[in-house]
Scaffold this motif. Sequence first.
Motif, PDB file in Angstrom:
ATOM      1  N   LEU A   1     -10.481  -0.662   4.532  1.00  0.00           N
ATOM      2  CA  LEU A   1      -9.137  -1.195   4.321  1.00  0.00           C
ATOM      3  C   LEU A   1      -8.112  -0.546   5.251  1.00  0.00           C
ATOM      4  O   LEU A   1      -7.249  -1.231   5.816  1.00  0.00           O
ATOM      5  CB  LEU A   1      -8.720  -1.004   2.862  1.00  0.00           C
ATOM      6  CG  LEU A   1      -9.436  -1.920   1.861  1.00  0.00           C
ATOM      7  CD1 LEU A   1      -9.212  -1.443   0.432  1.00  0.00           C
ATOM      8  CD2 LEU A   1      -8.964  -3.363   2.020  1.00  0.00           C
ATOM      9  N   VAL A   2      -8.214   0.759   5.443  1.00  0.00           N
ATOM     10  CA  VAL A   2      -7.282   1.440   6.347  1.00  0.00           C
ATOM     11  C   VAL A   2      -7.480   0.930   7.776  1.00  0.00           C
ATOM     12  O   VAL A   2      -6.514   0.724   8.519  1.00  0.00           O
ATOM     13  CB  VAL A   2      -7.448   2.965   6.274  1.00  0.00           C
ATOM     14  CG1 VAL A   2      -6.631   3.656   7.374  1.00  0.00           C
ATOM     15  CG2 VAL A   2      -7.027   3.485   4.908  1.00  0.00           C
TER      16      VAL A   2
ATOM     17  N   PHE B 177       0.840  -1.199   0.000  1.00  0.00           N
ATOM     18  CA  PHE B 177       0.000   0.000   0.000  1.00  0.00           C
ATOM     19  C   PHE B 177       0.872   1.244   0.000  1.00  0.00           C
ATOM     20  O   PHE B 177       1.929   1.290   0.626  1.00  0.00           O
ATOM     21  CB  PHE B 177      -0.984   0.018   1.188  1.00  0.00           C
ATOM     22  CG  PHE B 177      -0.338   0.005   2.551  1.00  0.00           C
ATOM     23  CD1 PHE B 177      -0.123   1.189   3.246  1.00  0.00           C
ATOM     24  CD2 PHE B 177       0.028  -1.190   3.149  1.00  0.00           C
ATOM     25  CE1 PHE B 177       0.464   1.180   4.513  1.00  0.00           C
ATOM     26  CE2 PHE B 177       0.614  -1.213   4.405  1.00  0.00           C
ATOM     27  CZ  PHE B 177       0.830  -0.032   5.094  1.00  0.00           C
ATOM     28  N   HIS B 178       0.425   2.247  -0.718  1.00  0.00           N
ATOM     29  CA  HIS B 178       1.159   3.507  -0.860  1.00  0.00           C
ATOM     30  C   HIS B 178       0.823   4.429   0.304  1.00  0.00           C
ATOM     31  O   HIS B 178      -0.278   4.375   0.860  1.00  0.00           O
ATOM     32  CB  HIS B 178       0.790   4.170  -2.191  1.00  0.00           C
ATOM     33  CG  HIS B 178       1.768   5.195  -2.661  1.00  0.00           C
ATOM     34  ND1 HIS B 178       1.789   6.478  -2.149  1.00  0.00           N
ATOM     35  CD2 HIS B 178       2.771   5.128  -3.567  1.00  0.00           C
ATOM     36  CE1 HIS B 178       2.754   7.168  -2.735  1.00  0.00           C
ATOM     37  NE2 HIS B 178       3.374   6.372  -3.605  1.00  0.00           N
ATOM     38  N   SER B 179       1.783   5.283   0.670  1.00  0.00           N
ATOM     39  CA  SER B 179       1.534   6.230   1.773  1.00  0.00           C
ATOM     40  C   SER B 179       0.363   7.149   1.459  1.00  0.00           C
ATOM     41  O   SER B 179      -0.325   7.617   2.373  1.00  0.00           O
ATOM     42  CB  SER B 179       2.795   7.043   2.072  1.00  0.00           C
ATOM     43  OG  SER B 179       3.260   7.700   0.913  1.00  0.00           O
TER      44      SER B 179
ATOM     45  N   TYR C 166       5.314   2.675  14.263  1.00  0.00           N
ATOM     46  CA  TYR C 166       5.453   1.223  14.211  1.00  0.00           C
ATOM     47  C   TYR C 166       6.886   0.906  13.794  1.00  0.00           C
ATOM     48  O   TYR C 166       7.217   0.834  12.611  1.00  0.00           O
ATOM     49  CB  TYR C 166       4.436   0.615  13.232  1.00  0.00           C
ATOM     50  CG  TYR C 166       3.002   0.832  13.660  1.00  0.00           C
ATOM     51  CD1 TYR C 166       2.399  -0.013  14.592  1.00  0.00           C
ATOM     52  CD2 TYR C 166       2.244   1.891  13.152  1.00  0.00           C
ATOM     53  CE1 TYR C 166       1.081   0.188  15.002  1.00  0.00           C
ATOM     54  CE2 TYR C 166       0.928   2.101  13.555  1.00  0.00           C
ATOM     55  CZ  TYR C 166       0.353   1.246  14.480  1.00  0.00           C
ATOM     56  OH  TYR C 166      -0.943   1.448  14.882  1.00  0.00           O
ATOM     57  N   GLY C 167       7.739   0.721  14.815  1.00  0.00           N
ATOM     58  CA  GLY C 167       9.164   0.633  14.573  1.00  0.00           C
ATOM     59  C   GLY C 167       9.589  -0.538  13.720  1.00  0.00           C
ATOM     60  O   GLY C 167      10.658  -0.509  13.113  1.00  0.00           O
TER      61      GLY C 167
ATOM     62  N   LEU D  25      -3.751   7.158  10.661  1.00  0.00           N
ATOM     63  CA  LEU D  25      -2.653   6.228  10.436  1.00  0.00           C
ATOM     64  C   LEU D  25      -1.537   6.861   9.611  1.00  0.00           C
ATOM     65  O   LEU D  25      -0.361   6.518   9.782  1.00  0.00           O
ATOM     66  CB  LEU D  25      -3.159   4.957   9.738  1.00  0.00           C
ATOM     67  CG  LEU D  25      -2.118   3.863   9.480  1.00  0.00           C
ATOM     68  CD1 LEU D  25      -1.489   3.383  10.789  1.00  0.00           C
ATOM     69  CD2 LEU D  25      -2.747   2.698   8.718  1.00  0.00           C
ATOM     70  N   GLY D  26      -1.889   7.792   8.741  1.00  0.00           N
ATOM     71  CA  GLY D  26      -0.875   8.464   7.936  1.00  0.00           C
ATOM     72  C   GLY D  26       0.136   9.210   8.782  1.00  0.00           C
ATOM     73  O   GLY D  26       1.303   9.351   8.392  1.00  0.00           O
ATOM     74  N   LYS D  27      -0.309   9.688   9.952  1.00  0.00           N
ATOM     75  CA  LYS D  27       0.586  10.412  10.857  1.00  0.00           C
ATOM     76  C   LYS D  27       1.277   9.485  11.860  1.00  0.00           C
ATOM     77  O   LYS D  27       2.355   9.800  12.351  1.00  0.00           O
ATOM     78  CB  LYS D  27      -0.201  11.494  11.610  1.00  0.00           C
ATOM     79  CG  LYS D  27      -0.772  12.598  10.736  1.00  0.00           C
ATOM     80  CD  LYS D  27      -1.437  13.672  11.584  1.00  0.00           C
ATOM     81  CE  LYS D  27      -1.914  14.851  10.751  1.00  0.00           C
ATOM     82  NZ  LYS D  27      -2.989  14.496   9.813  1.00  0.00           N
TER      83      LYS D  27
END
Length: 304
Positions: A166-167, A105-107, A122-123, A115-117
């Motif tokens: 989906l997100v 999945f693309h950013s 998520y290391g 979730l974009g931020k």
Amino acid sequence: MQQQSNINNITSISQLLRVLEYPAPLHPLIALVDYNNVSNDMFPKGQKISLDFYKISFKPTFTGQIKYGQGYYDFEEGGLAFLKPKQIVFSPEDTESYEGIALYFHSDFIRNYPLGKTINQYGFFSYDVSEALFLSAKEKEIIANLFATIANELGNNIDNFSQDVLVTQIELLLNYSNRYYNRQFITRKAINHDMITSLDKLLDSYFEEENSLKNGLPSVKYISTVLKLSPRYLSDMLSSLTGLNTQQYIQNAIIEKAKEKLSTTNLSVSEIAYELGFEHSQSFSKLFKTKTNVSPLEFRQSFN
């Protein structure tokens, strides 16, 4: 410059699926690939590959021994591996590595969502591929169901709610992965404590051999390279077991070495700072007081 030209950079999910001779994605920013339906010779063996998007690989089973740091892992129920955009990897030498399912999945797909931020938190996206997440049977079932839900959603006609669903599923997958990685650090305490012992020996020898005089303070990059772990994995492992990240762990080792020199030698504070690798004694004194609540001189005086 020559080295960069040897990297096969895949800029879009559509381009990747064309290379894999896989059907075009229903959505240009997300796709699920079943590698059982893909030829394993699409990329030359050992080629450097860089993707401009995220990848989560789910292998339902592992065969043989799986390398884990300097040891081997004993879970056989499968696992997950994560790649962030622009992370350079090598195409596998063995066909087995192409088995399983991969979510791409693309950013831009998550950009307008929380979730974009938060995805950078998520290391495990910064871990090496060899530091995969290994799953128990129960964990594997949960992850398999999440992938099935994502596959089902992608198989339906895309509508106004598809992206939201989906997100949400991607975020749930990442949160479960966070939980399972924490479990992995705990269940592999024997191996991890061996790694901490190796770290302690490495720091001891660094100061004993006076590497600090030549190279300055030991860095996170240096430590992780010698231990053959990614910096983020090492830091997360230490945090789970000791409550300290790698930088804090190194600083504590520096302070212990400083205490030893302050209590057993007549070296000045400046000389001790120099021997430990500090460019300026003020930086050493500031760190020492931050960690101990007393200055180096006050600590020394407490022994007199």
